[in-house]
Scaffold this active site. Structure first.
Site, PDB file in Angstrom:
ATOM      1  N   GLU A 172       0.826  -1.210   0.000  1.00 26.49           N
ATOM      2  CA  GLU A 172       0.000   0.000   0.000  1.00 26.49           C
ATOM      3  C   GLU A 172       0.860   1.260   0.000  1.00 26.49           C
ATOM      4  O   GLU A 172       0.789   2.107   0.883  1.00 26.49           O
ATOM      5  CB  GLU A 172      -0.965  -0.007   1.186  1.00 26.49           C
ATOM      6  CG  GLU A 172      -2.003  -1.108   1.093  1.00 26.49           C
ATOM      7  CD  GLU A 172      -3.073  -1.070   2.170  1.00 26.49           C
ATOM      8  OE1 GLU A 172      -4.187  -1.541   1.923  1.00 26.49           O
ATOM      9  OE2 GLU A 172      -2.777  -0.571   3.283  1.00 26.49           O
ATOM     10  N   GLU A 361      -5.532  -8.136  -1.123  1.00 27.89           N
ATOM     11  CA  GLU A 361      -6.203  -7.926   0.166  1.00 27.89           C
ATOM     12  C   GLU A 361      -7.666  -7.599  -0.094  1.00 27.89           C
ATOM     13  O   GLU A 361      -7.980  -6.707  -0.886  1.00 27.89           O
ATOM     14  CB  GLU A 361      -5.589  -6.772   0.967  1.00 27.89           C
ATOM     15  CG  GLU A 361      -4.246  -7.052   1.583  1.00 27.89           C
ATOM     16  CD  GLU A 361      -3.787  -5.928   2.506  1.00 27.89           C
ATOM     17  OE1 GLU A 361      -4.652  -5.255   3.120  1.00 27.89           O
ATOM     18  OE2 GLU A 361      -2.569  -5.709   2.595  1.00 27.89           O
TER      19      GLU A 361
END
Length: 463
Positions: A172, A361
């Protein structure tokens, strides 16, 4: 009929700092995660020997990985995404020689996965870096950190080149805009210029290790990893539409650089308009041309954007603050549930980059209750993942090239944002509470058997 391609990878995703524990075992050094024991949004503390926190043990994956991998294999996993703790390999981060005990642990972990034909998907830096690099060098604000990261990456590429063929650079990567200490090792009150300079160093490092991976492991693939922060305009007012484009570009910018090899014009204008000054050398520009092979991302929710800043209350969810969408329901943590958004996002990324995509995810954090009979009936989690997988299959039918899906996290782990155990994502229950009490016993939830059936049927049992 819903049926996924035979090549589609099925699995789950965890992170070293949220699962392994053993926080100073076998020569491991302190990481930034260790000094943020209450989570990403907690306070930075100086560790003392007599203090212990929940992530120090987490779910003890370091010692119990064989049990957990056997459970993942029972579900039918063909891949498992996890991370290497950088400070296990280079405890301080600036050493010339790696820590052999740390390297040996991941050898054993990957060997165990190979026993069950579970392919490792390995993140090089997942919400942590050696804390020494922060205190002595200023984290990613210092250009020397590029060199330290490249040394670490080359070390693990050489060590595991026969065991790991799928790699991710930074987890991320766009989250540094919202939590600078976790993302780039900078104080929370750092200036935009300082944060973007650190981000630039990280982007250069990502490009350099991408090239290194191609050189050292020619048959490997390496990708980036984005926090999929898709937002919609709250209304069809042109100002809301433009504001939405601007907000989406704030995270798409990272993909643009890593997939296209240069800074987009809109970002250069943003730097100019906001008087953000960063140094980009000619060598940096050449390095950035080493682009990733695929794009991986997290997806949990969407939100809305409006140009009217005062009219609607913003709510925090997955780091980003978004205006609530009146057409969506929310989880117990206020994260809005939008399965169709993942199809939209997959199509958007495919249209933009034309590179394979990997959902690494996606999942539902919830408070799970154990029935008097000892069962965990998590139909809410089954429904959430079912609905998202249906939309992922729709995207495949749209022509999007999707490599696989790893749910977050397939076993209960410590949450990233607030270091809680009560916010559970897993198909496997771990007996531990927010205070660190519990036996660490593993227990299969109802969703365990459901996910097992979905994998076995290649998605045919989705509804």
């Amino acid at each position: 009929m819903v049926k996924f391609p035979n090549s589609f990878l099925w699995g789950g995703a965890i992170a070293a700092n949220q699962a392994e524990g053993a926080y100073l075992t076998a020569g491991k050094g302190l990481s930034t995660s260790d000094v943020l024991p209450h989570g990403i949004f907690g306070s930075l503390i100086e560790r003392t020997p007599n203090e212990s926190f929940i992530k120090d043990i987490a779910i003890d994956f370091y010692h119990q990985y064989k049990t957990d991998i056997a459970l993942f294999a029972e579900m039918g996993f063909t891949c498992l995404r996890t991370s290497i703790a950088w400070s296990r390999i280079f405890p301080l981060g600036d050493e010339l020689t790696a820590n052999e005990e740390g390297l040996a642990f991941y050898d054993s972990l990957f060997d165990e996965m190979a026993k069950y034909n579970i392919q490792p998907v390995i993140t090089l830096s997942h919400y942590e870096m050696p804390y020494h690099l922060v205190t002595q060098y200023g984290g990613w604000g210092n250009r020397k950190t590029i060199e330290f990261f490249e040394r670490y990456a080359r070390t693990v590429f050489e060590r595991y080149k026969d065991k790991v063929k799928l790699w991710l650079t930074f987890n991320e990567i766009n989250m540094s805009l919202h939590a600078p200490m976790t993302g780039v090792g900078l104080p929370e009150n750092s200036s935009p210029s300082a944060v973007y300079q650190a981000i630039h160093h990280q982007l250069v490092a990502s490009a350099r290790v991408t090239k290194a991976c191609h050189d050292i492991i020619p048959d490997a693939k390496i990708g980036n990893m984005l926090l999929g922060g898709l937002v919609y305009p709250l209304t069809c007012k042109p100002d809301d539409v433009w504001e939405t484009l601007t907000e989406n570009r704030k995270w798409l910018f990272f993909g643009d650089v890593q997939c296209r090899g240069q800074y987009p014009g809109y970002m250069l204008r943003y730097f100019k308009d906001q008087q953000i000054n960063i140094t980009i050398t000619e060598e940096d520009k050449r390095d950035l041309q080493h682009t990733v092979d695929f794009i991986s991302f997290s997806y949990y929710m969407t939100g809305c954007v409006t140009a009217d800043k005062d009219e609607y209350e913003k709510k925090r969810g997955n780091i980003l603050s978004m205006v609530p969408n009146p057409h969506l329901e929310s989880s117990e943590w206020g994260w809005q549930i939008d399965p169709k958004g993942i199809r939209t996002l997959l199509n958007l990324l495919w249209d933009r980059y034309q590179k394979p995509l990997f959902i690494v995810e996606n999942g539902l954090g919830a408070i799970d209750e154990i029935t008097p009979e000892g069962e965990i009936i998590d139909d809410y989690r089954i429904q959430y993942i079912n609905d998202h997988l249906v939309q992922i299959h729709e995207a495949i039918q749209d022509g999007v090239d999707i490599m696989g899906y790893t749910s977050w996290g397939p076993i209960d782990i410590v949450s990233a944002s607030k270091a809680e155990m009560s916010k559970r994502y897993g198909f496997i229950y771990v007996d531990r509470d927010n205070q660190g009490n519990g036996s660490l016993e593993r227990k299969r939830k109802k969703s365990f058997y459901w996910y097992q059936s979905i994998i076995k049927s290649q998605g045919e049992l989705l509804r």
